[in-house]
Enzyme design. Structure first.
Site, PDB file in Angstrom:
ATOM      1  N   LYS A   6       0.715  -1.291   0.031  1.00  0.00           N
ATOM      2  CA  LYS A   6      -0.202   0.044   0.013  1.00  0.00           C
ATOM      3  C   LYS A   6       0.827   1.260  -0.003  1.00  0.00           C
ATOM      4  O   LYS A   6       0.477   2.204  -0.742  1.00  0.00           O
ATOM      5  CB  LYS A   6      -1.014  -0.123   1.225  1.00  0.00           C
ATOM      6  CG  LYS A   6      -2.112  -0.995   0.976  1.00  0.00           C
ATOM      7  CD  LYS A   6      -3.222  -0.559   1.880  1.00  0.00           C
ATOM      8  CE  LYS A   6      -4.469  -1.541   1.487  1.00  0.00           C
ATOM      9  NZ  LYS A   6      -5.440  -1.488   2.640  1.00  0.00           N
ATOM     10  N   LYS A  49      -3.482 -10.292  -7.197  1.00  0.00           N
ATOM     11  CA  LYS A  49      -4.849 -10.822  -6.881  1.00  0.00           C
ATOM     12  C   LYS A  49      -5.600  -9.605  -7.189  1.00  0.00           C
ATOM     13  O   LYS A  49      -5.377  -8.548  -7.531  1.00  0.00           O
ATOM     14  CB  LYS A  49      -4.752 -10.733  -5.285  1.00  0.00           C
ATOM     15  CG  LYS A  49      -4.667  -9.560  -4.481  1.00  0.00           C
ATOM     16  CD  LYS A  49      -4.932  -9.670  -3.080  1.00  0.00           C
ATOM     17  CE  LYS A  49      -4.570  -8.051  -2.331  1.00  0.00           C
ATOM     18  NZ  LYS A  49      -5.400  -7.827  -1.480  1.00  0.00           N
ATOM     19  N   LYS A  52      -9.834  -4.089  -5.154  1.00  0.00           N
ATOM     20  CA  LYS A  52     -10.615  -3.122  -5.118  1.00  0.00           C
ATOM     21  C   LYS A  52     -10.235  -1.691  -5.789  1.00  0.00           C
ATOM     22  O   LYS A  52     -10.990  -1.129  -6.369  1.00  0.00           O
ATOM     23  CB  LYS A  52     -11.553  -2.622  -3.762  1.00  0.00           C
ATOM     24  CG  LYS A  52     -12.347  -3.495  -3.211  1.00  0.00           C
ATOM     25  CD  LYS A  52     -13.015  -2.950  -1.772  1.00  0.00           C
ATOM     26  CE  LYS A  52     -13.538  -3.903  -0.895  1.00  0.00           C
ATOM     27  NZ  LYS A  52     -12.820  -3.751   0.425  1.00  0.00           N
TER      28      LYS A  52
HETATM   29  P1  TYM Z   1     -10.721  -5.923   2.246  1.00  0.00           P
HETATM   30  O1  TYM Z   1     -11.951  -5.257   2.668  1.00  0.00           O
HETATM   31  O2  TYM Z   1      -9.672  -5.697   1.716  1.00  0.00           O
HETATM   32  O3  TYM Z   1     -11.417  -7.402   1.930  1.00  0.00           O
HETATM   33  C1  TYM Z   1     -12.453  -7.971   2.313  1.00  0.00           C
HETATM   34  C2  TYM Z   1     -12.374  -9.574   2.525  1.00  0.00           C
HETATM   35  O4  TYM Z   1     -12.235  -9.840   1.036  1.00  0.00           O
HETATM   36  C3  TYM Z   1     -11.049 -10.809   0.970  1.00  0.00           C
HETATM   37  N1  TYM Z   1     -10.459 -10.460  -0.324  1.00  0.00           N
HETATM   38  C4  TYM Z   1      -9.998 -11.559  -1.238  1.00  0.00           C
HETATM   39  N2  TYM Z   1     -10.386 -12.863  -1.281  1.00  0.00           N
HETATM   40  C5  TYM Z   1     -10.261 -13.764  -2.082  1.00  0.00           C
HETATM   41  N3  TYM Z   1      -9.503 -13.261  -3.302  1.00  0.00           N
HETATM   42  C6  TYM Z   1      -9.296 -11.603  -3.123  1.00  0.00           C
HETATM   43  N4  TYM Z   1      -8.832 -11.250  -4.669  1.00  0.00           N
HETATM   44  C7  TYM Z   1      -9.688 -10.965  -2.408  1.00  0.00           C
HETATM   45  N5  TYM Z   1      -9.491  -9.722  -2.050  1.00  0.00           N
HETATM   46  C8  TYM Z   1     -10.028  -9.352  -0.854  1.00  0.00           C
HETATM   47  C9  TYM Z   1     -10.190 -10.291   2.107  1.00  0.00           C
HETATM   48  O5  TYM Z   1      -9.118 -11.341   2.425  1.00  0.00           O
HETATM   49  C10 TYM Z   1     -10.817  -9.794   3.398  1.00  0.00           C
HETATM   50  O6  TYM Z   1     -11.385 -11.136   4.013  1.00  0.00           O
HETATM   51  N6  TYM Z   1      -7.983  -5.495   6.570  1.00  0.00           N
HETATM   52  C11 TYM Z   1      -9.237  -6.281   6.024  1.00  0.00           C
HETATM   53  C12 TYM Z   1     -10.561  -5.606   6.726  1.00  0.00           C
HETATM   54  C13 TYM Z   1     -10.508  -5.994   8.266  1.00  0.00           C
HETATM   55  C14 TYM Z   1     -10.864  -7.175   8.713  1.00  0.00           C
HETATM   56  C15 TYM Z   1     -10.674  -6.806  10.209  1.00  0.00           C
HETATM   57  C16 TYM Z   1     -10.814  -8.494   8.355  1.00  0.00           C
HETATM   58  C17 TYM Z   1     -10.296  -4.920   9.200  1.00  0.00           C
HETATM   59  N7  TYM Z   1     -10.508  -5.570  10.424  1.00  0.00           N
HETATM   60  C18 TYM Z   1     -10.957  -7.709  11.169  1.00  0.00           C
HETATM   61  C19 TYM Z   1     -11.081  -9.400   9.449  1.00  0.00           C
HETATM   62  C20 TYM Z   1     -11.072  -8.959  10.653  1.00  0.00           C
HETATM   63  C21 TYM Z   1      -9.395  -5.658   4.670  1.00  0.00           C
HETATM   64  O7  TYM Z   1      -8.839  -4.789   4.188  1.00  0.00           O
HETATM   65  O8  TYM Z   1     -10.304  -6.393   3.738  1.00  0.00           O
END
Ligand code: TYM
Length: 330
Positions: free
Chosen positions: A113, A195, A198
């Site tokens: 990032k 990967k 978003k």
């Molecule tokens: P975020 O918002 O980037 O993504 C949300 C969830 O989607 C999964 N994910 C994916 N899974 C498979 N293939 C992909 N290309 C892909 N891109 C994203 C992520 O692994 C996630 O599960 N830091 C976290 C949010 C967060 C969180 C937490 C999660 C904040 N606090 C506490 C669990 C527990 C994040 O940025 O996810």
């Protein structure tokens, strides 16, 4: 027996894509019957990157509506906004004092990032995993269903919890990650070595849950594969084809190896069309439900308020124990 607790969340940035669904929310819905679940829209995390205020507010609602549209029942699970429960930020501060710079320096997501946001490498971006640890530990969470890219962050949450418990006794439950065998890393369609993300500037790389059926089919048709022409699941060697088979596997509930058989003697054209159509069929009812929910302001407002109130009760109880343990006055 008392049910165990699940916590997970998604950032309120941009549109959700199929990686978010297949890697995470799909399992949230599956696991929710056997656990007490909190599914949070992590809007504070979103502030680590500059956001347009009106858009952030709207995105946060949209993500919460997606949770429901994707099958998470708000009557049985707690759905809420992170910023509505101030204890997230409060615990994050305390845990900052139990997390080492060296640990945060090793976080690959921070490195990625900060490379992408060179003009705004703020302290929040660096301590982001501590806020995530606070999210998880605040609710005495046992299981954290996430995609593969969050593995390192969940590990950090475990390390911090163990360190804290070592000093103060059993304050936190030590959480475990739940990362699905297939779908945990959905790759970009135009560059299957990266990967799906978003924040990708090339929208052809991602299938968004809000994409029209036409757009989905078109994006799959243009997906990058390889030149050997064989539909075979081998993620290391054949990233593009394997990514399509993974998506198909998740949607059909069959193993990628089993899905492979459907394409014996057929080329990549058939694979792309079949996967695209299967996905359209799976997503269309979710998309319609999401549109319906977004139009029902009063219903969403009710869920948001009740989710925050329920989460607050649980958070307050952990915070009382933490504050007492570290010696903050009553
Ligand atoms: P975020 O918002 O980037 O993504 C949300 C969830 O989607 C999964 N994910 C994916 N899974 C498979 N293939 C992909 N290309 C892909 N891109 C994203 C992520 O692994 C996630 O599960 N830091 C976290 C949010 C967060 C969180 C937490 C999660 C904040 N606090 C506490 C669990 C527990 C994040 O940025 O996810």
């Amino acid at each position: 027996m008392q049910k165990k607790t699940i916590f997970s969340g998604m950032q309120a940035t941009g549109n959700l894509h199929i990686g978010n669904w297949l890697g995470a929310a799909r399992n949230w819905a599956k696991l929710s019957a056997d656990y007490n679940c909190l599914y949070c829209v992590v809007d504070l995390h979103a502030l680590t990157v500059r956001q347009d205020p009106a858009q952030l507010r709207n995105n946060a609602r949209s993500v919460l509506a997606w949770y429901i549209a994707l099958g998470i029942n708000p009557d049985e699970n707690i759905l809420y906004f992170q910023s509505h429960v101030a204890e997230h930020a409060e615990l994050a501060w305390i845990l900052n004092c139990y997390t080492y710079m060296g640990e945060l320096n090793r976080m690959t997501q921070f490195k990625d990032k900060s490379a992408k946001n060179e003009e705004n490498i703020n302290a929040g971006l660096f301590t982001y995993p501590v806020l995530m640890a606070a999210d998880i530990l605040l609710f005495q969470t046992h299981l954290v269903p996430v995609g593969d890219d969050q593995r390192q962050h969940v590990e950090l949450a475990r390390d911090v919890a163990q360190r804290f418990n070592h000093v103060y006794g059993d304050i936190f439950v030590i959480p475990e990650g739940y990362i699905p065998p297939v779908g945990a890393r959905i790759m970009a369609l135009q560059d299957p070595t990266r990967k799906m993300s978003k924040s990708d500037e090339n929208i052809s790389n991602s299938i968004f849950l809000s994409d029209t059926s036409d757009a989905i089919i078109k994006k799959f048709k243009r997906a990058v594969t390889d030149s050997d022409g064989q539909v075979r699941y081998a993620p290391e060697e054949k990233a593009g084809v394997s990514n399509l088979l993974s998506i198909y596997s998740c949607v059909t509930g069959r193993t990628p190896q089993d899905c492979e058989k459907d394409f014996a003697g057929q080329g990549y054209g058939a694979l792309k069309t079949t996967v695209g159509e299967a996905l359209v069929e799976a997503i269309t009812p979710y998309r319609n439900e999401h549109a319906r929910l977004m139009a029902d302001t009063a219903y969403l407002d009710g869920i948001i308020a009740s989710g925050a109130a329920q989460a607050k009760v649980l958070a307050t109880s952990t915070m009382a124990r933490v504050k007492k343990a570290v010696g903050l006055p009553k």
